[in-house]
Design a protein around this motif. Structure first.
Motif, PDB file in Angstrom:
ATOM      1  N   SER A 162       5.336  -9.956  64.854  1.00  0.00           N
ATOM      2  CA  SER A 162       5.251  -9.318  66.157  1.00  0.00           C
ATOM      3  C   SER A 162       6.302  -9.977  67.046  1.00  0.00           C
ATOM      4  O   SER A 162       6.341 -11.202  67.151  1.00  0.00           O
ATOM      5  CB  SER A 162       3.858  -9.523  66.749  1.00  0.00           C
ATOM      6  N   LEU A 163       7.166  -9.152  67.640  1.00  0.00           N
ATOM      7  CA  LEU A 163       8.216  -9.651  68.533  1.00  0.00           C
ATOM      8  C   LEU A 163       8.123  -8.931  69.870  1.00  0.00           C
ATOM      9  O   LEU A 163       7.578  -7.829  69.955  1.00  0.00           O
ATOM     10  CB  LEU A 163       9.609  -9.408  67.945  1.00  0.00           C
ATOM     11  N   GLU A 164       8.696  -9.539  70.892  1.00  0.00           N
ATOM     12  CA  GLU A 164       8.707  -8.919  72.219  1.00  0.00           C
ATOM     13  C   GLU A 164       9.518  -7.627  72.219  1.00  0.00           C
ATOM     14  O   GLU A 164       9.107  -6.632  72.780  1.00  0.00           O
ATOM     15  CB  GLU A 164       9.274  -9.885  73.265  1.00  0.00           C
ATOM     16  N   GLY A 165      10.689  -7.665  71.605  1.00  0.00           N
ATOM     17  CA  GLY A 165      11.563  -6.492  71.629  1.00  0.00           C
ATOM     18  C   GLY A 165      12.373  -6.366  70.349  1.00  0.00           C
ATOM     19  O   GLY A 165      12.317  -7.236  69.477  1.00  0.00           O
ATOM     20  N   THR A 190       7.120  -4.380  67.582  1.00  0.00           N
ATOM     21  CA  THR A 190       7.568  -4.900  68.875  1.00  0.00           C
ATOM     22  C   THR A 190       6.630  -4.477  69.990  1.00  0.00           C
ATOM     23  O   THR A 190       6.065  -3.385  69.956  1.00  0.00           O
ATOM     24  CB  THR A 190       8.992  -4.417  69.207  1.00  0.00           C
TER      25      THR A 190
END
Length: 110
Positions: free
Chosen positions: A39-42, A72
């Motif tokens: 899971s990433l911010e963007g 994301t």
């Protein structure tokens, strides 16, 4: 910690992984396959994605074949993202086409 293992600790790379998490790791022992769910911010710039992909593959190659998925939080995608990832997608599709083309030729000869 993973970024340290991958030697991706430069100031140009680390900000893209702030608040990142490994949501899940699926291990298939017998097939020696690992699949990470991140899971990433963007969305990562393609150059960062490509480097991350290469390092993930090589870092664990002595243990398992590694693949991963990225979700994301921010779903925003710029024109630059599309253009840079598009070139990669076309290359991947051409590789798949060559595989199926060879497979088809082999099957048709039998």
């Amino acid at each position: 910690m993973l970024l340290q293992q991958l030697e991706l600790t430069s100031d140009q790379i680390v900000p893209y992984f702030e608040n990142a998490a490994i949501e899940k790791l699926v291990i298939q022992k017998e097939q020696k396959k690992w699949h990470f769910h991140f899971s990433l911010e963007g969305l990562l710039p393609f150059e960062i994605y490509e480097l991350f992909h290469a390092r993930m593959s090589s870092a664990f190659s002595h243990i398992a074949s590694v693949s991963f998925s990225i979700q994301t939080v921010n779903k925003e995608c710029t024109e630059e993202h599309v253009q840079s990832y598009w070139k990669h997608c076309i290359g991947e599709m051409q590789g798949i086409s060559r595989f199926y083309s060879r497979f088809y030729k082999i099957k048709c000869r039998d």
